[in-house]
Structures are given as structure tokens and as C-alpha cells.
Scaffold this active site. Structure first.
Site, mmCIF file in Angstrom:
data_model
loop_
_atom_site.group_PDB
_atom_site.id
_atom_site.type_symbol
_atom_site.label_atom_id
_atom_site.label_comp_id
_atom_site.label_asym_id
_atom_site.label_seq_id
_atom_site.Cartn_x
_atom_site.Cartn_y
_atom_site.Cartn_z
ATOM 1 N N CYS A 87 0.841 -1.209 0.000
ATOM 2 C CA CYS A 87 0.000 0.000 0.000
ATOM 3 C C CYS A 87 0.873 1.256 0.000
ATOM 4 O O CYS A 87 1.499 1.555 -0.993
ATOM 5 C CB CYS A 87 -0.968 -0.039 1.180
ATOM 6 N N HIS A 196 -3.477 -5.714 1.292
ATOM 7 C CA HIS A 196 -2.727 -5.903 2.538
ATOM 8 C C HIS A 196 -2.633 -7.366 2.986
ATOM 9 O O HIS A 196 -3.447 -7.805 3.797
ATOM 10 C CB HIS A 196 -3.391 -5.100 3.656
ATOM 11 N N GLU A 198 -0.644 -8.577 5.098
ATOM 12 C CA GLU A 198 -0.312 -8.652 6.528
ATOM 13 C C GLU A 198 -1.561 -8.654 7.408
ATOM 14 O O GLU A 198 -1.483 -8.990 8.585
ATOM 15 C CB GLU A 198 0.642 -7.515 6.929
#
Lengths: 226, 93
Positions: A87, A196, A198
Site C-alpha cells: 500500500c 494488505h 499482513e
């Protein structure tokens, strides 16, 4: 020996803790790096996490690009160290020109937050080796400056060299050209993407799946085998 | 002290969704006959000392490396004189 993966915090970074956690869930040691540090603390790889570094003033990622830590990251990335930009981290990587193209405001001008389906197009990068080419994954997406753009020549080059690493599936959330969600550099050590991974490493949170974990296990496997 | 103005605009071929949103609002506000709007950024730099060729060259470099992302944006550097009128000192496409 445990692999050491650095996670950079700029003023305005939001996802550094989630990223550190993802690194640990994958079995590596997370090493916090501060934007003012030139010293990379002998990490084996670096993740530039998401957020709004310097408030996205000027352009997303433009000010961070000139931070002391990025001087070292750019130098090491060119020497082959694996770097993942998620991002805002992807925006920093385009601003540094480690990755080609640029990021524009979403075509609909809205901040978007959703579970996003992606296709892994390139499973040979340092960060994607635990996936298979063509695999479909779902990870959260949240941004307002997520529209990937580049000139036709650059886009054709990325396609021809297999450097489109991820493509949006089902819907294009921001008008990114050719549905590009993420790309890699020529050597495959630098990867950037808007969604994302994560946030999808444990079943309790995110999409309820662990589709993002592969990024962190990929790099771990690469570093251990290196 | 002198003022140098750097105008940064998205390149003509780059979609400008912010400009489009402004343009779409115009008829609603009663403004007719404006077929396109593009939105850019203006930087006003207060320069210590004379704005000579060396100073302008430095500002040009500053604009090229930092103020504008030349992958998607063009910029124009202008020097503002005491009366406030501007003279183009260099542009980059």
C-alpha cells in the site's frame, strides 16, 4: 538462524505492528526500523508497511522517499536485498523508482475498504514463491491513492517480462490500468502491491482466511535457503 | 527576497478524477459551458538572495525530483516580480 526482517516506521505509518506480527507468525524475527535510521541493523529483508507516511502530503510516498532509512533501503535493494512495499509502501517504491509507474487517486475518488480477490500472476519473486502461478487469494484492501498507472510502453514491458505480480479479480477497485494490483522489479527481489496481505495471516481477523501468510513464508524460505 | 512559483499539473494523457468531479459539479451550481476542468498544485517558494540562473537551476532540479512526479506530472517554473506578475523561467514536459 532466524531470518531478520526489518519493518520501517515513518511518521504516519499505520500497519507496522500488523506487519511485525505477520513476520513473527511466519516464524521470522521482526526488526523495527525508524525512518531516521540509516542503519538497517543487518536485516535480511525489509518491508515498507501501509499507512499515510507524512500524511500523504505532496503525493503519497513522496516525502518518505527522501528519508535516511530509504537511502539505505534503495542501495540494498539495488544490491539484491528483498524489499516488499504494501500500500503506502508500494507508493514509496514507485516514488523511489525501484518500481516503475505511479499511483493516482482512485478513479471514483472514494476511500475503499473491502476484501479483495487477487490472482497471483508471478510466483517466482522473493515474496511469492509459496504461492502457485494462477492461484486466487483474498486479502483486505484499503486505500484512496491506489490507481496504478504507467505509460503504454511500461505496461507492455511489465506484461512481456511477467512483472505483473498480482491482478485484481472480480472487480477493479480503483481504476488501475490492466487490473494491476502489484508488480515486481526485474530481479524479483522488490515487490509492491496495494492490498494488505499482513492483515490476513490469522483466521481470527481480516478475511477470516490466512491467504496473506504466503508472502512472509515465501521470504523466510528464500532467506533460509539462501 | 523573491518569489518563484512552481505549477504542477497532471500530464494531459493522465486521467484527473478530481478535476472531473469538479467539472461534473458545475452545472449543478448553475455554471454552464465549461467542458473540462483539470486540478493541479501551485507551490510558492520564497527565495533568499537573487533569483539568478544558478538559483533557478536549483529550483528546477527541486521541482523535477520532488515537487513533481515526472512519471505523471508536468511542471512550470515562474519568477514573480515585485508587481506580482509572473514570467515563465522553464517548463518540463
Amino acid at each position: 538462524m532466524t531470518a531478520r526482517i526489518g519493518v520501517v516506521t515513518f511518521p504516519g505509518t499505520l500497519d507496522d505492528r500488523d506487519t511485525q506480527r505477520a513476520v513473527r507468525v511466519a516464524g521470522a524475527e521482526a526488526v523495527p526500523l525508524w525512518h531516521k535510521d540509516k542503519d538497517l541493523k543487518q536485516v535480511d529483508a525489509v518491508v515498507l508497511p501501509g499507512g499515510f507516511s507524512y500524511g500523504d502530503y505532496l503525493r503519497a510516498g513522496a516525502i518518505s522517499r527522501f528519508s535516511p532509512v530509504m537511502e539505505s533501503v534503495i542501495e540494498q535493494a539495488k544490491a539484491g536485498m528483498p524489499v516488499l512495499g504494501i500500500c503506502n509502501g508500494f507508493q514509496v517504491l514507485t516514488e523511489t523508482h525501484l518500481l516503475p509507474g505511479a499511483m493516482l487517486r482512485n478513479n471514483h475518488l472514494h476511500f475503499i475498504c473491502r476484501d479483495q480477490k487477487l490472482r497471483v500472476e508471478n510466483a517466482e519473486t522473493a515474496w511469492t514463491a509459496d504461492y502457485t502461478a494462477g492461484q486466487e487469494i483474498s486479502v483486505p484492501l484499503k486505500n484512496i491513492d491506489g490507481q496504478y498507472t504507467a505509460d503504454e510502453r511500461t505496461l507492455d514491458m511489465l506484461e512481456a517480462e511477467g512483472r505483473v505480480a498480482f491482478r485484481y479479480l472480480d472487480m477493479n477497485p480503483n481504476g488501475s490500468l490492466r487490473d494491476i494490483a502489484g508488480i515486481t522489479n526485474e530481479a524479483g527481489n522488490v515487490v509492491g502491491l496495494m492490498p494488505h496481505p499482513e492483515h490476513a495471516v490469522e483466521p481470527l481477523v481480516g478475511t477470516g482466511r490466512t491467504d496473506g501468510l504466503g508472502f512472509f513464508t515465501s521470504i523466510l524460505k528464500k532467506l533460509v535457503n539462501a | 527576497m523573491a518569489r518563484v512559483v512552481v505549477d504542477v499539473m497532471l500530464k494531459p494523457e493522465i486521467l484527473d478524477p478530481q478535476g472531473q468531479a469538479v467539472q461534473r459539479a458545475l452545472p449543478r451550481l448553475g455554471f454552464q459551458g465549461i467542458s473540462d476542468v483539470r486540478q493541479g498544485k501551485r507551490f510558492e517558494l520564497e527565495v533568499d538572495g537573487p533569483v539568478d540562473e544558478a538559483a533557478l537551476a536549483r529550483i528546477h532540479e527541486l521541482a523535477e525530483t520532488f515537487l513533481a512526479n515526472t512519471v505523471i506530472e508536468d511542471f512550470v517554473v515562474k519568477v514573480e516580480d515585485a508587481e506580482g506578475s509572473e514570467k515563465v523561467a522553464g517548463a518540463a514536459k
